[in-house]
Write an enzyme that holds these catalytic residues in place. Structure first.
Site, PDB file in Angstrom:
ATOM      1  CD  GLU A 163     -16.480 -54.853  56.838  1.00  0.00           C
ATOM      2  OE1 GLU A 163     -16.069 -56.022  56.934  1.00  0.00           O
ATOM      3  OE2 GLU A 163     -16.430 -54.028  57.772  1.00  0.00           O
TER       4      GLU A 163
ATOM      5  CG  ASN B 152     -20.734 -51.715  58.108  1.00  0.00           C
ATOM      6  OD1 ASN B 152     -21.827 -51.995  58.566  1.00  0.00           O
ATOM      7  ND2 ASN B 152     -19.612 -52.148  58.655  1.00  0.00           N
TER       8      ASN B 152
ATOM      9  CD  GLU C 235     -21.576 -43.446  58.819  1.00  0.00           C
ATOM     10  OE1 GLU C 235     -21.274 -44.465  58.168  1.00  0.00           O
ATOM     11  OE2 GLU C 235     -21.031 -43.142  59.886  1.00  0.00           O
TER      12      GLU C 235
END
Ligand code: THU
Length: 161
Positions: free
Chosen positions: A64, A62, A75
């Site tokens: 951010e 991930n 994903e």
């Protein structure tokens, strides 16, 4: 009126030693990917490893952003990289995991709705199920046989034909 039910089956493995070798390695690869997550806001590190039909493994984590919605889940980071670089390769399986900074979690991380939708696209594009393996840092590991099992009543390309 009739009631239609739709059930899904999934498998639960008690620990990594029960996994097929290739899957155990894929989960470990997802853990490695999670270490490089950029998640200063949530502090939640997620890793994904996708094995393509030809055996190539693509990872993501991930990412951010200070403008929160601009970030992306592990994903989709992995799936979009895989599709961008290996557009002709079906996804065979994906392992998804999370790591924490403090107490190791035993709750397998599951993809958010947007990631399910994005993964479903590749399942439908190649007309081939993508196996999903959900893991935490310890404890049970879950196998789901396809993305469509995780996303009933999905929207897809067929609506746009
Ligand atoms: N996240 C993922 O990367 N994948 C998931 O399956 C669930 C959530 C990320 C998004 C965000 O960076 C953080 O975890 C907290 O939601």
């Amino acid at each position: 009126m009739k009631t239609i039910s739709r059930n899904i089956e999934f498998e639960v493995f008690e620990n990594p030693s029960e996994l097929p070798d290739a899957v155990r390695v894929l989960v470990e690869t997802a853990v490695d990917a999670a270490r490089n997550a950029y998640s200063p806001y949530s502090k939640f590190k997620v890793g994904a490893a996708i094995e393509l039909k030809d055996g190539t493994v693509v990872t993501g984590n991930n990412q951010e952003n200070a403008a929160y919605p601009s970030g992306l889940c592990a994903e989709r980071t992995a799936a979009f990289y895989a599709s961008a670089h290996y557009p002709e390769q079906p996804f065979q399986r994906i392992a998804i995991t999370s790591i924490s900074n403090d107490i190791p979690s035993d709750k397998p991380v599951t993809p958010c709705g947007a990631c399910r939708q994005a993964l479903l696209e590749y399942e439908q594009k190649f007309n081939a199920d993508i196996e999903i393996w959900l893991a935490a840092e310890k404890g049970q590991i879950i196998r789901i046989k396809s993305v469509s099992d995780m996303l009933p009543f999905s929207f897809g390309a067929s609506y746009l034909e």
